[in-house]
Design a protein around this motif. Structure first.
Motif, short mmCIF file in Angstrom:
data_model
loop_
_atom_site.label_atom_id
_atom_site.label_comp_id
_atom_site.label_asym_id
_atom_site.label_seq_id
_atom_site.Cartn_x
_atom_site.Cartn_y
_atom_site.Cartn_z
N GLU A 1 -10.11 -0.12 4.64
CA GLU A 1 -9.78 -1.47 5.10
C GLU A 1 -9.42 -1.52 6.58
O GLU A 1 -9.53 -2.56 7.21
N ARG B 1 0.82 -1.21 0.00
CA ARG B 1 0.00 0.00 0.00
C ARG B 1 0.86 1.26 0.00
O ARG B 1 0.59 2.23 -0.68
N ASN C 1 -11.47 -7.83 5.54
CA ASN C 1 -10.58 -7.42 4.46
C ASN C 1 -9.16 -7.18 4.95
O ASN C 1 -8.19 -7.43 4.23
N GLU C 2 -9.02 -6.69 6.18
CA GLU C 2 -7.69 -6.44 6.72
C GLU C 2 -6.94 -7.74 6.96
O GLU C 2 -5.73 -7.82 6.77
N TYR D 1 -8.46 -8.48 -2.02
CA TYR D 1 -8.13 -7.68 -3.19
C TYR D 1 -6.68 -7.90 -3.63
O TYR D 1 -6.24 -7.33 -4.63
N GLU D 2 -5.90 -8.70 -2.91
CA GLU D 2 -4.52 -8.95 -3.26
C GLU D 2 -4.34 -10.36 -3.80
O GLU D 2 -5.05 -11.29 -3.39
N ARG E 1 -7.44 -9.98 3.09
CA ARG E 1 -6.99 -9.21 1.92
C ARG E 1 -7.46 -9.84 0.60
O ARG E 1 -6.65 -10.33 -0.20
N SER F 1 -2.68 -13.59 -3.52
CA SER F 1 -2.01 -14.22 -2.39
C SER F 1 -1.89 -15.72 -2.64
O SER F 1 -2.50 -16.28 -3.55
#
Length: 675
Positions: free
Chosen positions: A610, A1, A616-617, A622-623, A620, A625
């Protein structure tokens, strides 16, 4: 980020400053100097220019309420000024080599410098209370996010409360001091030094996380023989705050989950004393460096403890009392005199409780059981201080009341219980004996914590159970780490040593650890002390003045008040801070008052950000992984590592088992036979 945010704003700045034909060329030049990192530790300067210290390698150690805690494994120092304007200095390279990486711990979203009790009470107070106390709540501007269009005019937001870190346990405060007033506070990431470990206790399929966090004080920090006693400001050597956190891992949220914690402290005897190491010997003589008839330095130290922990302050002194020749007994006699003097001015209900116990003498005796005696002390201590839990007492404790539960101290509030007061354990080095004593107190507190969450029917845990074996291993890792940081070797005497069940191979290991500690104290402690002094900003290199390695002593670096011509003297009778004594037994740092509210800041988030979305934290989505990254926390588990694999065995981690039944002991025996 951070990398994405920086690259976006680099492009914006370049577009505003340069013509379009130079943009791509400038970006290309900037990329040559980019280092992939996870965090900025701070900025440091020696004799040339500033360096930026970046974290290049980390490892996840624990998870508390969805907040990840990492261990720093590697760092990189990058010189900031351009090489064309660099004026080289012959001693610059030596200063760079002095700064080394040690066991630092960080978290991006959880304040590690404060206890869980502080984070779940002060920082989770109703926002209206903070607004009513302050006429204009301090809201921070989020220029970065506003540029990206995340916060719109009149858009809905989520408010939260954040606080300043407790700087005593922050180790990069000096490195961030130069930028803390010019950058956004989200870019300031404070790290602690010490230990962090987490294990999973599986109770019939219900996961319970046991976390151990140790915070080393950055004040009067150093190595074993070079930092003894206390400085003139009341900070003691080898001061470590150990917190054990218990949580029901089936619910991660701080709001809906069940959490409990217990805090205890270790630290050197708060007197002016030292040991002469000019002639190396196993036990250098102990000398009292300065007469202190009014216990001035002890008063400063205990005033700090009352402000942080409240009352009662309980001292468990494990120093030897009976010796043929006075050695450790010198410290016991002076500490008794200091506590006696200070107690005569305190209110009777808040006096310092002093418990002397010659642990070494009882260990040599064949008739006495050391851990049984420590268990009695632990029960009395936990009953006086209580512990923290964020839930009201379980209904099962009302249906099946326990007599020990009704005698529990602390402070009962509508939302749970608070710990008031703390146990302060010390021997001469605060290493082996201290770690065993803290383990026994922690074991007693763990039983109360499990009982408060409704996981056991009585607040009592026995040895040779999976739960205690798991907890003992966690505390031994904790003791080994702290011993390496202060003494230069791992623990010499462990819990099994005092239980007198240690295997015969342990004696040879003890000899090797003793020799390793002796070698470290003789040859490498001075270099490690220079590294600590430089990293903490105790010493600032200056052109034309002696270098760090040229100083005959660092006494005046850690005793700054001795350089003042007219030092300020506190009252010899009213030795405490007036505001602190008014709110006892509650710790003053956790009292809702005007002075503490100034340390709090109202922070505004976007509703989709987030940081306020635990799912989401943590995961994640959106990443991109992998399974290795998502499940990188391979913690010790009671079911996998300790429970017998035989069919028909009771799976409860509170069942007493024979030593040869556990998976750990069989594996250890096979490894020993193989070696």
């Amino acid at each position: 980020r951070v990398q994405a945010c920086m690259s976006t704003h680099v492009r914006k700045c370049v577009k505003n400053l340069l013509p379009s034909k130079y943009v791509s060329k400038s970006i290309t030049k900037c990329k040559k100097h980019i280092c992939l990192s996870f965090c900025c530790v701070g900025f440091v300067r020696f004799l040339e220019g500033y360096y930026i210290v970046l974290i290049t390698k980390r490892r996840k150690m624990a998870d508390i309420g969805g907040h990840a805690i990492y261990k720093i494994e590697d760092t990189n120092m990058i010189y900031i000024p351009n090489d064309s304007v660099r004026i080289t200095h012959p001693d610059e390279a030596r200063y760079v080599l002095v700064v080394t990486t040690v066991f630092y711990v960080l978290s991006y979203s959880y304040d590690l410098s404060h206890s869980l009790q502080y984070n779940l009470t002060v920082l989770r107070m109703p926002l209206e209370m903070l607004k009513s106390e302050t006429t204009q709540p301090r809201q921070e501007s989020f220029d970065i996010f506003e540029d990206e269009g995340l916060i719109t005019q009149g858009g809905s937001g989520v408010f939260g409360i954040c606080s300043e870190p407790y700087m005593k346990y922050v180790w990069n405060g000096e490195l961030l001091d130069i930028i803390k007033n010019t950058v956004h506070r989200d870019w300031l990431l404070y790290i602690i030094h010490g230990f962090c470990g987490q294990s999973k206790l599986l109770i019939y399929g219900r996961p319970v996380y046991v976390t151990l966090i140790a915070r080393r004080s950055s004040k009067f920090a150093g190595t074993r023989f070079l930092k003894r006693g206390a400085n003139c400001e009341g900070d003691v050597a080898n001061e470590v705050e150990t917190e054990q956190i218990l949580c029901d891992a089936s619910v991660m949220s701080f709001t809906a989950g069940s959490y409990s914690s217990y805090v205890q402290v270790r630290g050197s005897v708060p007197l002016y004393w030292s040991q002469d190491i000019s002639t190396m010997m196993p036990k250098p003589p102990i000398t009292l460096d300065q007469a202190d008839p009014f216990a001035h330095v002890a008063a400063l130290h205990f005033d700090q403890m009352l402000q942080r922990f409240g009352s009662p302050i309980i001292i468990l002194n494990l120093v030897k009392e009976r010796e043929k020749r006075k050695h450790e007994r010198i410290l016991s006699e002076e500490l008794v005199a200091a506590v006696t003097y200070l107690n005569q001015f305190l209110p009777p209900e808040h006096t310092i409780i002093y418990i002397p116990w010659d642990m070494a003498k009882y260990t040599k005796s064949k008739l006495c059981n050391v851990l049984d005696r420590l268990n009695v002390i632990a029960e009395s201590v936990v009953k006086k201080t209580g512990f923290f839990v964020n839930r009201p007492d379980a209904y099962c404790s009302i249906l099946r009341p326990d007599e020990k539960w009704n005698e529990l101290g602390g402070c009962v509030i509508p939302t749970g219980r608070l710990q008031t007061g703390v146990l302060r354990t010390n021997c001469v080095d605060c290493l082996d004996r201290t770690n065993t004593a803290q383990f026994m107190v922690g074991k007693c507190a763990l039983a109360y914590q499990l009982y408060s969450l409704g996981l056991i029917d009585k607040p009592n845990l026995q040895f040779d159970t999976d739960a205690v074996r798991l907890f003992e291993e966690l505390y031994e890792d904790h003791g080994d780490t702290l011993s390496l940081q202060y003494g230069g070797s791992q623990l010499v005497h462990r819990v099994k040593t005092y239980r007198k069940i240690a295997p015969w191979t342990q004696h040879s290991k003890d000899i090797m650890q003793t020799l390793s500690r002796y070698y470290s104290n003789a040859f490498s402690d001075a270099d490690r002390q220079d590294s600590i002094n430089l990293f903490l900003g105790v010493f600032h290199p200056t052109e034309g003045k002696p270098h760090l390695w040229e100083l005959p002593t660092d006494f005046y670096l850690h005793h700054k008040n001795t350089m003042r011509l007219l030092p300020t003297r506190r009252s010899y009778t009213y030795w405490w801070t007036p505001e602190v004594i008014k709110h006892l037994p509650l710790p003053y740092d956790e009292v809702i008052c005007a002075a503490n509210l100034k340390k709090l800041i109202v922070k505004k988030f976007h509703k989709y950000e987030e940081e306020i979305d635990i799912h989401n934290e943590f995961f994640r989505p959106y990443e991109l992984s992998s399974f290795d990254d998502t499940f990188c926390l391979a913690m010790t588990s009671s079911a996998r590592d300790f429970m017998p694999k035989t069919v028909g065995i009771d799976p409860s981690p509170f069942t007493v088992r024979k030593p040869d039944e556990t998976g750990k002991s069989v594996l250890g025996l096979l490894m020993a036979l193989g070696s």
